[in-house]
Design a protein around this motif. Structure first.
Motif, mmCIF file in Angstrom:
data_model
loop_
_atom_site.group_PDB
_atom_site.id
_atom_site.type_symbol
_atom_site.label_atom_id
_atom_site.label_comp_id
_atom_site.label_asym_id
_atom_site.label_seq_id
_atom_site.Cartn_x
_atom_site.Cartn_y
_atom_site.Cartn_z
ATOM 1 N N THR A 55 0.775 -1.217 0.124
ATOM 2 C CA THR A 55 0.077 0.046 0.114
ATOM 3 C C THR A 55 0.858 1.335 0.036
ATOM 4 O O THR A 55 0.291 2.371 0.174
ATOM 5 C CB THR A 55 -0.947 0.055 1.190
ATOM 6 O OG1 THR A 55 -0.190 0.135 2.453
ATOM 7 C CG2 THR A 55 -1.849 -1.368 1.350
ATOM 8 N N GLY A 56 2.148 1.282 0.009
ATOM 9 C CA GLY A 56 3.060 2.375 -0.234
ATOM 10 C C GLY A 56 3.538 2.883 1.113
ATOM 11 O O GLY A 56 4.134 4.154 1.008
ATOM 12 N N ILE A 57 3.530 2.015 2.179
ATOM 13 C CA ILE A 57 4.111 2.789 3.417
ATOM 14 C C ILE A 57 5.490 2.968 3.462
ATOM 15 O O ILE A 57 5.880 4.160 3.718
ATOM 16 C CB ILE A 57 3.931 1.802 4.736
ATOM 17 C CG1 ILE A 57 2.392 1.412 4.944
ATOM 18 C CG2 ILE A 57 4.548 2.066 5.902
ATOM 19 C CD1 ILE A 57 2.085 0.170 5.667
ATOM 20 N N ALA A 58 6.463 2.150 2.957
ATOM 21 C CA ALA A 58 7.822 2.498 2.637
ATOM 22 C C ALA A 58 7.943 3.413 1.405
ATOM 23 O O ALA A 58 8.774 4.376 1.674
ATOM 24 C CB ALA A 58 8.447 1.195 2.469
ATOM 25 N N THR A 59 7.186 3.346 0.423
ATOM 26 C CA THR A 59 7.471 3.998 -0.876
ATOM 27 C C THR A 59 7.245 5.497 -0.543
ATOM 28 O O THR A 59 8.012 6.082 -0.893
ATOM 29 C CB THR A 59 6.391 3.462 -1.990
ATOM 30 O OG1 THR A 59 6.075 2.169 -1.860
ATOM 31 C CG2 THR A 59 7.114 4.039 -3.088
ATOM 32 N N ALA A 60 6.282 5.868 0.437
ATOM 33 C CA ALA A 60 5.720 7.175 0.614
ATOM 34 C C ALA A 60 7.162 7.792 1.336
ATOM 35 O O ALA A 60 7.377 8.967 1.130
ATOM 36 C CB ALA A 60 4.587 7.305 1.350
ATOM 37 N N LEU A 61 7.854 6.960 2.443
ATOM 38 C CA LEU A 61 8.897 7.523 3.176
ATOM 39 C C LEU A 61 10.057 7.770 2.298
ATOM 40 O O LEU A 61 10.705 8.656 2.590
ATOM 41 C CB LEU A 61 8.932 6.683 4.195
ATOM 42 C CG LEU A 61 7.803 6.518 5.283
ATOM 43 C CD1 LEU A 61 8.363 5.352 6.369
ATOM 44 C CD2 LEU A 61 7.758 7.862 6.120
ATOM 45 N N LEU A 62 10.245 6.831 1.249
ATOM 46 C CA LEU A 62 11.439 7.326 0.481
ATOM 47 C C LEU A 62 11.065 8.305 -0.332
ATOM 48 O O LEU A 62 12.116 9.036 -0.570
ATOM 49 C CB LEU A 62 11.680 5.616 -0.431
ATOM 50 C CG LEU A 62 11.896 4.459 0.205
ATOM 51 C CD1 LEU A 62 11.682 3.205 -0.615
ATOM 52 C CD2 LEU A 62 13.464 4.609 0.631
#
Length: 255
Positions: A55-62
């Motif tokens: 769902t993009g938890i890490a993607t958004a932080l990157l």
């Protein structure tokens, strides 16, 4: 775990993508500091592919860190949830075993809670193909801090109910398991962090794990009802502090 049960667990998240997005824990800034330290170069301005992005938890932080990031996700439900939450971040359908990325195109490949869904015999050569010289493969997992008494007791209840060894699963996060071929030289680091959440959020978090999702609603609900009783007695204010050890493995390619 058999191949069929592994696939069933991997696919189980698609029906629970909204629950996953709303309740799963995030990751602390110190994790990304550690990734940069072990990789030897910053995420800011780097080309990053976040594989098994969910769902993009890490993607958004990157992305917030300043990376030029693209997500790769195989699941229909997870990808749909990702697009709703992060319309400004590109997402490509695919998985770690056959990356839909060109050769020598990424400075970082990241796998947040997702490397264990790959077949390392296929995922390792794919990572080496896609990474640029001097690039970094970063794998990490939020694992429960089992030295915290209430967390250890809760883990024991899950282990008995579902006949799993939680401690063994945590200990299995190591370089040998990540790359049984030995082609990558992983460095391991551990980052502790915590979050305070209502009991309902905690229960929804653990209920979004594949071991619960594949049990069926009735069995999962029965366990979670009992767990609510345990936690309400232990935490009458209705708030728990989830403590995590993020286990990080980073390997770099020759420059």
């Amino acid at each position: 775990m058999t191949a069929s049960s592994h696939a069933t667990r991997a696919q189980s998240f698609n029906a629970a993508a909204a629950q996953y997005a709303a309740n799963r824990p995030s990751y602390p800034p110190a994790l990304f500091d550690a990734i940069e330290d072990l990789a030897g170069h910053p995420l800011t301005g780097a080309g990053v592919a976040d594989i098994g992005a969910g769902t993009g938890i890490a993607t958004a932080l990157l992305h917030a860190r300043g990376a030029d990031v693209v997500a790769v996700e195989p699941g229909d439900g997870m990808a749909a949830q990702f697009r709703r939450a992060h319309p400004d971040i590109p997402i490509i359908r695919g998985d770690g075993n056959t990356l839909p990325l060109t050769t020598s195109s990424a400075d970082f490949l990241t796998y947040a809670q997702s490397w264990h869904w790959t077949d390392p015999a296929q995922a390792v050569p794919e990572a080496l193909r896609v990474l640029r010289p001097g690039g970094a493969l970063a794998l990490w997992w939020n694992t429960e801090a089992l030295d915290v008494s209430w967390i250890a007791e809760a883990a024991d209840r899950i282990a008995r109910y579902f006949d799993v060894n939680v401690q063994a699963e945590k200990q299995s996060v190591n370089a040998r398991v990540a790359d049984p071929t030995g082609r990558l030289d992983f460095v391991r680091r551990q980052v502790r962090w915590s979050r305070r959440v209502p009991i309902d959020t905690h229960l929804a978090n653990i209920g979004s794990h594949s071991i619960f999702l594949v049990q069926g609603e009735e069995a999962a609900a029965a366990f979670l009802a009992e767990e609510r009783d345990h936690l309400t007695r232990a935490f009458p204010d209705g708030i728990v502090e989830e403590v995590y050890d993020v286990i990080l493995l980073v390997a770099t390619t020759p420059a």
